[in-house]
Design a protein around this motif. Structure first.
Motif, short mmCIF file in Angstrom:
data_model
loop_
_atom_site.label_atom_id
_atom_site.label_comp_id
_atom_site.label_asym_id
_atom_site.label_seq_id
_atom_site.Cartn_x
_atom_site.Cartn_y
_atom_site.Cartn_z
N GLY A 1 42.14 15.30 51.98
CA GLY A 1 41.12 15.64 53.03
C GLY A 1 41.15 14.81 54.10
N LYS A 2 40.45 14.98 55.23
CA LYS A 2 40.15 14.01 56.36
C LYS A 2 38.95 13.29 56.35
CE LYS A 2 43.22 16.82 59.17
NZ LYS A 2 43.56 17.26 60.64
N LEU A 3 38.75 12.28 56.85
CA LEU A 3 37.46 11.60 56.96
C LEU A 3 36.70 12.28 58.15
CD1 LEU A 3 36.00 9.23 56.21
CD2 LEU A 3 36.77 7.82 58.20
N GLN A 4 35.57 12.64 57.42
CA GLN A 4 34.64 13.59 58.24
C GLN A 4 33.33 12.62 58.96
OE1 GLN A 4 34.97 16.92 58.51
NE2 GLN A 4 36.67 16.68 57.30
N TYR A 5 32.71 13.06 60.06
CA TYR A 5 31.73 12.20 60.31
C TYR A 5 30.74 11.88 59.33
CZ TYR A 5 32.81 14.19 64.98
OH TYR A 5 33.44 14.17 66.28
N GLN A 6 30.11 10.91 59.42
CA GLN A 6 29.22 10.30 58.49
C GLN A 6 27.71 10.37 58.87
OE1 GLN A 6 30.65 8.90 55.43
NE2 GLN A 6 32.33 10.08 56.49
N LYS A 7 26.71 10.17 57.88
CA LYS A 7 25.55 10.41 58.23
C LYS A 7 24.90 9.79 59.30
CE LYS A 7 20.95 10.44 55.87
NZ LYS A 7 20.24 10.19 54.68
N GLY A 8 25.33 8.60 59.65
CA GLY A 8 24.59 7.93 60.87
C GLY A 8 25.33 8.14 62.11
N ASP A 9 26.25 8.86 62.27
CA ASP A 9 27.35 9.34 63.25
C ASP A 9 26.40 9.71 64.47
OD1 ASP A 9 29.23 7.76 62.30
OD2 ASP A 9 30.51 9.55 61.89
N PHE A 10 25.50 10.92 64.03
CA PHE A 10 24.71 11.68 65.05
C PHE A 10 23.78 12.55 64.11
CE2 PHE A 10 28.45 14.34 64.04
CZ PHE A 10 27.86 15.38 63.54
N ASP A 11 22.80 12.75 64.91
CA ASP A 11 21.66 13.50 64.28
C ASP A 11 21.79 15.06 64.38
OD1 ASP A 11 20.10 11.11 63.69
OD2 ASP A 11 19.46 11.10 65.81
N LEU A 12 22.43 15.57 65.46
CA LEU A 12 22.45 16.97 65.86
C LEU A 12 23.75 17.30 66.38
CD1 LEU A 12 20.51 19.54 65.69
CD2 LEU A 12 20.11 18.91 68.08
N ALA A 13 24.25 18.14 65.97
CA ALA A 13 25.71 18.89 66.43
C ALA A 13 25.34 20.08 67.45
CB ALA A 13 26.58 19.16 65.54
N ILE A 14 25.55 20.01 68.59
CA ILE A 14 25.54 21.29 69.70
C ILE A 14 26.92 21.59 69.66
CG2 ILE A 14 24.60 21.85 71.69
CD1 ILE A 14 22.30 20.86 70.28
N LEU A 15 27.17 23.05 69.17
CA LEU A 15 28.35 23.75 69.50
C LEU A 15 28.25 25.04 70.36
CD1 LEU A 15 28.86 23.83 65.62
CD2 LEU A 15 30.01 22.28 67.31
N CYS A 16 28.88 24.87 71.42
CA CYS A 16 28.76 25.80 72.82
C CYS A 16 29.82 26.90 72.43
CB CYS A 16 28.51 25.36 73.88
SG CYS A 16 26.92 23.96 73.97
N PRO A 17 29.68 28.15 71.95
CA PRO A 17 30.75 28.95 71.77
C PRO A 17 30.87 29.71 73.37
CG PRO A 17 29.20 29.65 70.26
CD PRO A 17 28.84 28.50 71.15
N VAL A 18 32.23 29.88 73.74
CA VAL A 18 32.26 30.52 75.10
C VAL A 18 33.24 31.61 75.04
CG1 VAL A 18 33.33 29.87 77.48
CG2 VAL A 18 32.36 28.18 76.22
#
Length: 101
Positions: A1-18
């Motif tokens: 597997g790959k190292l993913q984002y960790q708990k303290g990296d951010f609070d909210l991911a904003i994903l904007c499909p175009v």
């Protein structure tokens, strides 16, 4: 597997499909806590990427349908967000919940 984002990296991911024509119908605002719960963030995980499904998409695989269902509460339609108080309140509550965690 790959190292993913960790708990303290951010609070909210904003994903904007175009869309192909360049328009943006809305966005997904997914809290880190949800990404951790769904194993899209954390330690070494098998999930290499997150695929999001717009509400008007018609996925046919069981896993894709399940993903669309859990993602639905985190989708915000751009037009509704500008015109409906209830949609604005829903986003505000989500943002406040992220600030508390």
């Amino acid at each position: 597997g790959k190292l993913q984002y960790q708990k303290g990296d951010f609070d909210l991911a904003i994903l904007c499909p175009v869309y192909v024509d360049g328009s943006m119908p809305g966005f997904f605002a997914i809290p880190m806590e949800e990404l951790l719960r769904r194993k899209y963030a954390g330690t070494l995980l098998p999930q290499a990427s997150l695929v999001v499904y717009l509400p008007d998409a018609s996925p046919w695989k069981a896993g894709s349908i399940a993903a669309q269902q859990w993602q639905a509460p985190f989708y915000f339609d751009a037009e509704r967000l500008l015109t409906e108080d209830s949609e604005q309140r829903r986003l505000k509550l989500l943002l406040e919940s992220c600030a508390e965690s």
